[in-house]
Enzyme design. Structure first.
Site, mmCIF file in Angstrom:
data_model
loop_
_atom_site.group_PDB
_atom_site.id
_atom_site.type_symbol
_atom_site.label_atom_id
_atom_site.label_comp_id
_atom_site.label_asym_id
_atom_site.label_seq_id
_atom_site.Cartn_x
_atom_site.Cartn_y
_atom_site.Cartn_z
ATOM 1 N N GLU A 1 -7.182 0.810 -4.502
ATOM 2 C CA GLU A 1 -7.184 0.697 -3.032
ATOM 3 C C GLU A 1 -8.514 0.185 -2.483
ATOM 4 O O GLU A 1 -8.522 -0.743 -1.667
ATOM 5 C CB GLU A 1 -6.796 2.040 -2.402
ATOM 6 N N ASP B 1 -13.333 5.133 1.237
ATOM 7 C CA ASP B 1 -11.885 5.148 1.478
ATOM 8 C C ASP B 1 -11.372 6.591 1.453
ATOM 9 O O ASP B 1 -11.214 7.180 0.383
ATOM 10 C CB ASP B 1 -11.224 4.286 0.383
ATOM 11 N N ASP C 1 0.884 -1.168 0.000
ATOM 12 C CA ASP C 1 0.000 0.000 0.000
ATOM 13 C C ASP C 1 0.920 1.215 0.000
ATOM 14 O O ASP C 1 1.543 1.535 1.011
ATOM 15 C CB ASP C 1 -0.875 -0.047 1.264
ATOM 16 N N LYS D 1 3.100 11.427 -3.459
ATOM 17 C CA LYS D 1 2.204 10.567 -4.236
ATOM 18 C C LYS D 1 1.236 11.395 -5.090
ATOM 19 O O LYS D 1 0.831 10.987 -6.164
ATOM 20 C CB LYS D 1 1.422 9.679 -3.264
#
Ligand code: AMP
Length: 576
Positions: free
Chosen positions: A145, A168, A6, A68
């Protein structure tokens, strides 16, 4: 063994599928979450994870987090004299997770499944695959994800058939997926999201509001010194997390140089109302994707059996309340929201390896956005460009391949430019351009010469576009527009060689360095009495390191760490 990773905005984690199920792997400090932070210290060595995060507090100019969000773009950052893009920074982080996995599993790790937000577009997915390759990891699969989180739940609670919403909300992105669980199958029906929305934005909103409200009082309103801003954000992050459990929290406001006053007189107390007011415009962005995902799945909230929360930011009571009122039910989360994504990635790795325990597990995922090309349309006898022609509609099951035939618009037109876009708008200017390529050698003739445009979207969510001139069977392929085209083998090799020149600190020394760095930072901020005591502990620890006696080093470090955990206001580990 293939590991599951992850690669988060705030924290990253690596997991492996072991005989007793998916297991998170601890890093050199014994933690299963590694902060997604990279730094370079004064000696030019690379620091990763918690070491880098500690370094960042006082040295924001030689540290970087949140990279990211820049994956697949041409963003770069300079740390000392080295320039990095998000792909390289991610590869440094991945290499460190790979090393942790190798230590834990006691064997070399060369393959991985890496997760990305469902809302990551093509270039961001390509960049993630390349970051893996730069770190010495062949990326067997990129998975979304929320899909990974669903797999962790699907395997964990195998026997109940149900339809759930996976909500999420991580550090940087928001994804919502509607998922069916039945007879071992995990089938994503729809996904939607916001590429820039997460816990980091909530923290920054708090910092901005404090600066606006109290900046004058603390004489920092006009100042944007990196050290001050970085310290204020860090203090707001602590307060934000505290407010998940308490009603009020203190934010110690740094001075213009970024130092904290040990007596705590420069501080503001904020409460949940303050936090919620600062974040309200951001919270409001949650509703649209939720409505879209439900609509695309042809469901209403009544059809859902449950809502599963994933990502650290779902710990905020305001988020839980919003979920509650949007879905008319209490959200649940029997698995740790910070761990489920890596666990799901490990399960996907097990599926690829043909793990016997997963024989009945099937996973079906979808493309979360519409993909297509720009076309011209005849409007009142006039050709107008800028219209979007969808080729793969959003929420089509992947992998998929679709073909659409278009024609030239002028007689003897020998060339055509194919502009590839992603998005839901009728006009391309409101969609995201993914790439462009030219088709040449179209034979002379009247307008309407045919070109087949084929879009192939693989299980990684990576797109390939091919154009074939029907008359000649000549084929042209997509080359990405912004210079982010895939790296060749030779480019990867030379990038790896260049990265190897940068020295990363040896893993076995991480725990000692971590203790030393944190102690030295705290030393500057403690009151005189505590400082004296910390000085003694530091002297003892340093002399143990000199003496190279492992048991004495361990004892001295433990003593130091106990002191630090008792007196460090910057300790963020409470959120895990
Ligand atoms: P993730 O990317 O899933 O690791 O999410 C990390 C984000 O969750 C960060 O922005 C954290 O600030 C946020 N977070 C973690 N713990 C808490 C908490 N207890 N309360 C509020 N936000 C949290």
């Amino acid at each position: 063994m293939i590991v599951g990773i992850d690669l988060g905005t705030t924290n990253s984690a690596v997991a492996a599928l072991l005989p007793d199920g998916p297991k998170l792997i601890p890093n050199a400090l014994g933690n299963v979450l590694t902060p997604s932070v990279v730094a370079i210290d004064q000696s030019g060595q690379i620091l990763v994870g918690q070491l880098a995060k500690d370094h960042q507090v006082l040295n924001p100019e030689s540290s970087v987090s949140g990279f990211k969000r820049h994956m697949g773009s041409d963003w770069t950052v300079k740390l000392h004299k080295h320039k990095f893009d998000a792909k390289k920074l991610s590869s440094i982080l991945l290499a460190s997770l790979k090393e942790d996995a190798e230590c834990f599993l006691n064997s070399e790790v060369t393959r991985a499944v890496i997760t990305v937000p469902a809302y990551f577009h093509d270039q961001q997915r390509q960049a993630t695959i390349e970051a893996g390759r730069l770190a010495g990891l062949a990326v067997d699969r990129i998975i979304n994800e929320p899909t990974a989180a669903s797999m962790a739940y699907g395997v964990h609670e195998k026997d109940s058939d149900r339809t759930v919403a996976v909500f999420d909300l991580g550090g940087g992105t928001f994804d919502i997926s509607i998922v069916d669980f039945f007879e071992g199958c995990v089938e994503v029906r729809s996904s939607a999201g916001e590429a820039i929305l997460g816990g980091e934005d909530f923290t920054r909103a708090v910092a901005r509001t404090i600066l606006a409200d109290k900046g004058d009082q603390f004489e920092i309103a006009e100042l944007r010194e990196p050290a001050m801003v970085s310290r204020l954000i860090q203090q707001c992050e602590l307060a934000k997390r505290e407010l998940s459990n308490t009603n009020t929290a203190k934010v110690i406001v740094p001075d213009k140089n970024g130092s904290l006053d040990p007596s705590g007189t420069h501080s503001v107390t904020i409460d949940r109302d303050f936090l919620n007011r600062a974040c309200e415009p951001l919270f409001a962005k949650i509703e649209r994707p939720v409505r879209r995902a439900l609509g695309d799945a042809n469901l209403t909230t009544k059809d859902l059996d449950e809502v599963i929360l994933v990502g650290g930011a779902t710990r905020m009571p305001a988020i839980a309340e919003r979920v509650n009122s949007m879905f008319c039910r209490q959200p649940m989360g029997s698995l740790n929201p910070d761990h489920v994504v890596a666990m799901g990635a490990a399960i996907q790795a097990g599926l690829i390896e043909g793990n016997k325990a997963l024989e009945d597990t099937v996973v079906v995922d979808v493309a979360p956005f519409t993909l297509g090309i720009e076309i011209s349309k005849e409007m009142g006898h006039q050709l107008k460009s800028g219209y979007f022609l969808p080729i793969i509609d959003r929420n089509t099951v992947i992998p998929t391949s679709r073909c659409h035939t278009v024609g030239t618009i002028a007689p003897n037109q020998n060339q055509m430019t194919i502009n590839v876009f992603q998005g839901e708008s009728r006009r391309v200017e409101d969609n995201l351009m993914l790439g462009t390529f030219g088709v040449s050698g179209i034979p002379n003739g009247p307008a309407g010469q045919l070109i087949d445009i084929r879009f192939t979207y693989d299980s990684n969510g990576v797109l390939e576009v091919e154009a074939t001139i029907v008359a000649t069977k000549t084929v042209a392929q997509l080359v990405l527009a912004n210079g982010q085209a895939s790296m060749t083998e030779a480019e990867i090799k030379s990038a790896v060689a260049a990265m190897q020149k940068l020295k990363t600190h040896p893993r076995e020394e991480t725990a000692n360095r971590f203790a030393l760095k944190r102690a030295e930072r705290m030393f500057q901020e403690l009151s005189i009495d505590l400082r004296r005591r910390l000085g003694q502990l530091l002297d003892y620890f340093e002399s143990s390191l000199e003496a190279q006696d492992p048991s004495q080093i361990e004892a001295a470090r433990q003593e130091l760490l106990i002191f630090l955990s008792l007196h460090d206001r910057d300790d963020l580990s409470g959120g895990e």
